[in-house]
Design a protein around this motif. Structure first.
Motif, PDB file in Angstrom:
ATOM      1  N   GLY A 235       0.771  -1.231   0.000  1.00 47.52           N
ATOM      2  CA  GLY A 235       0.000   0.000   0.000  1.00 47.52           C
ATOM      3  C   GLY A 235       0.803   1.282   0.000  1.00 47.52           C
ATOM      4  O   GLY A 235       0.229   2.365  -0.107  1.00 47.52           O
ATOM      5  N   SER A 260       2.170  -7.118  -2.640  1.00 46.03           N
ATOM      6  CA  SER A 260       1.427  -7.211  -1.382  1.00 46.03           C
ATOM      7  C   SER A 260       1.324  -8.665  -0.951  1.00 46.03           C
ATOM      8  O   SER A 260       1.018  -9.541  -1.772  1.00 46.03           O
ATOM      9  CB  SER A 260       0.015  -6.630  -1.549  1.00 46.03           C
ATOM     10  OG  SER A 260      -0.723  -6.734  -0.354  1.00 46.03           O
ATOM     11  N   HIS A 286     -14.083   2.176  -4.664  1.00 47.72           N
ATOM     12  CA  HIS A 286     -12.755   1.585  -4.847  1.00 47.72           C
ATOM     13  C   HIS A 286     -11.686   2.675  -4.734  1.00 47.72           C
ATOM     14  O   HIS A 286     -11.798   3.726  -5.376  1.00 47.72           O
ATOM     15  CB  HIS A 286     -12.643   0.913  -6.213  1.00 47.72           C
ATOM     16  CG  HIS A 286     -13.751  -0.049  -6.517  1.00 47.72           C
ATOM     17  ND1 HIS A 286     -13.823  -1.313  -5.973  1.00 47.72           N
ATOM     18  CD2 HIS A 286     -14.856   0.080  -7.317  1.00 47.72           C
ATOM     19  CE1 HIS A 286     -14.903  -1.933  -6.427  1.00 47.72           C
ATOM     20  NE2 HIS A 286     -15.544  -1.103  -7.246  1.00 47.72           N
ATOM     21  N   GLU A 287     -10.661   2.409  -3.944  1.00 48.85           N
ATOM     22  CA  GLU A 287      -9.534   3.334  -3.810  1.00 48.85           C
ATOM     23  C   GLU A 287      -8.335   2.761  -4.565  1.00 48.85           C
ATOM     24  O   GLU A 287      -7.773   1.743  -4.152  1.00 48.85           O
ATOM     25  CB  GLU A 287      -9.167   3.531  -2.338  1.00 48.85           C
ATOM     26  CG  GLU A 287      -8.000   4.477  -2.139  1.00 48.85           C
ATOM     27  CD  GLU A 287      -7.624   4.651  -0.681  1.00 48.85           C
ATOM     28  OE1 GLU A 287      -6.968   5.655  -0.375  1.00 48.85           O
ATOM     29  OE2 GLU A 287      -7.978   3.776   0.146  1.00 48.85           O
ATOM     30  N   ASP A 289      -4.666   1.830  -5.849  1.00 48.49           N
ATOM     31  CA  ASP A 289      -3.350   1.802  -5.219  1.00 48.49           C
ATOM     32  C   ASP A 289      -2.551   3.032  -5.643  1.00 48.49           C
ATOM     33  O   ASP A 289      -2.718   3.548  -6.751  1.00 48.49           O
ATOM     34  CB  ASP A 289      -2.615   0.525  -5.641  1.00 48.49           C
ATOM     35  CG  ASP A 289      -1.270   0.378  -4.962  1.00 48.49           C
ATOM     36  OD1 ASP A 289      -1.216  -0.192  -3.863  1.00 48.49           O
ATOM     37  OD2 ASP A 289      -0.265   0.863  -5.536  1.00 48.49           O
ATOM     38  N   THR A 324     -13.519  -6.853  -7.373  1.00 49.57           N
ATOM     39  CA  THR A 324     -12.393  -6.056  -6.918  1.00 49.57           C
ATOM     40  C   THR A 324     -11.166  -6.513  -7.685  1.00 49.57           C
ATOM     41  O   THR A 324     -11.255  -7.366  -8.571  1.00 49.57           O
ATOM     42  CB  THR A 324     -12.191  -6.179  -5.391  1.00 49.57           C
ATOM     43  OG1 THR A 324     -11.175  -5.256  -4.967  1.00 49.57           O
ATOM     44  CG2 THR A 324     -11.802  -7.598  -4.996  1.00 49.57           C
ATOM     45  N   GLN A 329      -8.288  -0.945  -3.289  1.00 51.37           N
ATOM     46  CA  GLN A 329      -8.952  -1.399  -2.074  1.00 51.37           C
ATOM     47  C   GLN A 329     -10.439  -1.144  -2.277  1.00 51.37           C
ATOM     48  O   GLN A 329     -10.831  -0.048  -2.701  1.00 51.37           O
ATOM     49  CB  GLN A 329      -8.458  -0.629  -0.855  1.00 51.37           C
ATOM     50  CG  GLN A 329      -6.993  -0.819  -0.543  1.00 51.37           C
ATOM     51  CD  GLN A 329      -6.593  -0.022   0.690  1.00 51.37           C
ATOM     52  OE1 GLN A 329      -7.078  -0.263   1.796  1.00 51.37           O
ATOM     53  NE2 GLN A 329      -5.714   0.952   0.502  1.00 51.37           N
ATOM     54  N   SER A 330     -11.258  -2.140  -1.998  1.00 55.59           N
ATOM     55  CA  SER A 330     -12.691  -2.019  -2.282  1.00 55.59           C
ATOM     56  C   SER A 330     -13.502  -1.986  -0.995  1.00 55.59           C
ATOM     57  O   SER A 330     -13.164  -2.657  -0.008  1.00 55.59           O
ATOM     58  CB  SER A 330     -13.156  -3.180  -3.163  1.00 55.59           C
ATOM     59  OG  SER A 330     -12.536  -3.113  -4.432  1.00 55.59           O
ATOM     60  N   ARG A 400     -14.877  -2.955   4.432  1.00 54.26           N
ATOM     61  CA  ARG A 400     -13.880  -3.479   3.498  1.00 54.26           C
ATOM     62  C   ARG A 400     -14.364  -4.784   2.860  1.00 54.26           C
ATOM     63  O   ARG A 400     -14.953  -5.620   3.522  1.00 54.26           O
ATOM     64  CB  ARG A 400     -12.554  -3.744   4.224  1.00 54.26           C
ATOM     65  CG  ARG A 400     -11.750  -2.494   4.499  1.00 54.26           C
ATOM     66  CD  ARG A 400     -10.372  -2.826   5.028  1.00 54.26           C
ATOM     67  NE  ARG A 400      -9.567  -1.619   5.138  1.00 54.26           N
ATOM     68  CZ  ARG A 400      -8.833  -1.104   4.156  1.00 54.26           C
ATOM     69  NH1 ARG A 400      -8.795  -1.723   2.979  1.00 54.26           N
ATOM     70  NH2 ARG A 400      -8.140  -0.010   4.325  1.00 54.26           N
TER      71      ARG A 400
END
Length: 401
Positions: A235, A260, A286-287, A289, A324, A329-330, A400
């Motif tokens: 991350g 990861s 969704h964020e 990476d 995802t 990150q979802s 999450r």
């Protein structure tokens, strides 16, 4: 570390004492070790070197794993060293491109060379600093004649003109981007790097080259004819590598390498990706990476997820598909509300939330300060996302995926 400390350490007495001491994880342990060793009659230089190394070995386990237990470090060298799992991926790329030899110029403590040699490449490792070169020589000694460690400047080790063996011998450049020193250092402007970025790019035009740089480097300085690969680990975006010649993959100019949990995934493209359209918040947020964001491949990640942008200026994606990927990150959306503490507290009570992760993007809010305004007394956990949409600032309560 001073040269006197390194000299004292690189003796049978020093290395045996270091092995006996093991790793030291706290300042209190270090203080007790110093008192004990000084009382036993060991010299100040030796005690300082041994205790300092024991402390650095404990910290180095995050980057070098079990190898840290037999390596030497400087504080600055450890902070700036490539993680071994990332360096191993770089070494594998070189092998796949047919490289058999590599000149690691600005080798530091030898972290990259360790991976190159471990992959079967012949290595010439060079650093301008006497102490750092000495430590690199120690760390790379197990590889014997396959690694040649020298003290010197990168500019004296390779000609920026035509390469003699362009297909098999590569150059790895890690220009010094911080002030000289073994402990506290500060960042330098690109114009003050050593060697300079211009010289590094000249080498890259005539030799198969990898140039390790900071991930926040000005993108306008990246030539159009190299592959730019941003790398994140668990991350955190840790580096940008510019690859040239046969080390640059055909048709790839932008890449996001996400490492990861011991696995790696990569998103590649011929150019910056076109963004996906803005849409209303869906069932999932969704964020991307950080490496995906730096590489400007958010649009490609969005298309993989059948998602759109939550806001054209904010790096959040949203959609209704329950999918995802390793590149994001979802979060499954529970509820949305105005970004006011009173409204959020009501939602936290309604959902029985007592453990809360707070994320924010596009809002001038300090999550730690904002947390103090929240009432967290429930038995459940959730994620609170504070962000902006075309309609205004919102708070999203989510889980999450």
């Amino acid at each position: 570390m001073e040269i006197s400390e390194l000299t004292a350490l690189l003796t049978h007495e020093g290395l045996d004492l270091l092995d006996e001491l093991g790793s030291i994880g706290s300042s209190a342990e270090a203080t007790r070790a110093v008192s004990r060793l000084r009382a036993a009659g060991h010299s100040p230089d030796l005690v300082s070197a041994v205790v300092g190394q024991a402390h650095l070995r404990a910290r180095a386990q995050a980057k070098f794993g079990e190898f840290a237990a037999r390596m030497l470090f400087t504080r600055a060298g450890l902070e700036q060293a490539t993680r071994l799992n990332v360096a191993s991926l770089h070494a594998a790329r070189m092998r796949q491109a047919g490289i058999t030899e590599v000149a690691d110029l600005g080798c530091g403590i030898g972290g990259d060379s360790l991976a190159f040699a471990g992959a079967g490449l012949k290595v010439t490792a060079m650093d301008a600093d006497e102490v750092t070169a000495g430590i690199a020589a120690y760390n790379l000694a197990p590889f014997g004649e396959d690694v040649d460690v020298r003290r010197g400047f990168a500019e004296d080790a390779v000609d920026a003109g035509p390469a003699t063996h362009p297909g098999t011998r590569a150059v790895w450049l890690d220009p010094a981007r911080r002030t000289a020193g073994h402990s506290e250092t500060r960042r330098l402007a690109a114009s003050d790097w050593s060697p300079g970025l211009g010289w590094c790019l000249d080498v890259a035009r005539t030799h198969p080259t990898g140039i390790k740089l900071g991930p926040g480097m000005d993108r306008d300085l990246i030539p159009h004819d190299v592959e730019a690969q941003w790398v994140s680990v668990d991350g955190s975006v840790v580096e940008l590598v510019l690859w040239s010649g046969p080390l640059a993959r055909e048709g790839v100019r932008r890449a996001a390498l996400v490492v990861s949990g011991g696995r790696s995934h990569e998103l590649t493209a011929a150019a910056d990706a076109e963004d996906v359209p803005v849409r209303a918040l869906g069932a999932f947020l969704h964020e991307p990476d950080g490496a995906v964001i730096r590489a400007r491949l958010i649009g490609d990640a969005g298309r993989m997820l059948e998602a759109g942008m939550l806001d054209g200026r904010i790096a959040y994606l949203t959609g209704d598909s329950a999918v995802t990927s390793p590149f994001v990150q979802s979060f499954r959306v529970r509820e949305t509300m105005p970004a006011h503490a009173k409204t959020i507290n009501a939602a936290l009570r309604a959902h029985d939330i007592g453990r809360l992760e707070i994320k924010k993007r596009g809002m001038d809010i300090d999550p730690a300060t904002f947390r103090k305004r929240l009432s967290l007394r429930g038995s459940q956990e959730a994620v609170l996302i504070l962000t902006r949409t075309p309609e205004g600032r919102i708070a999203i309560l989510a889980d999450r995926v």
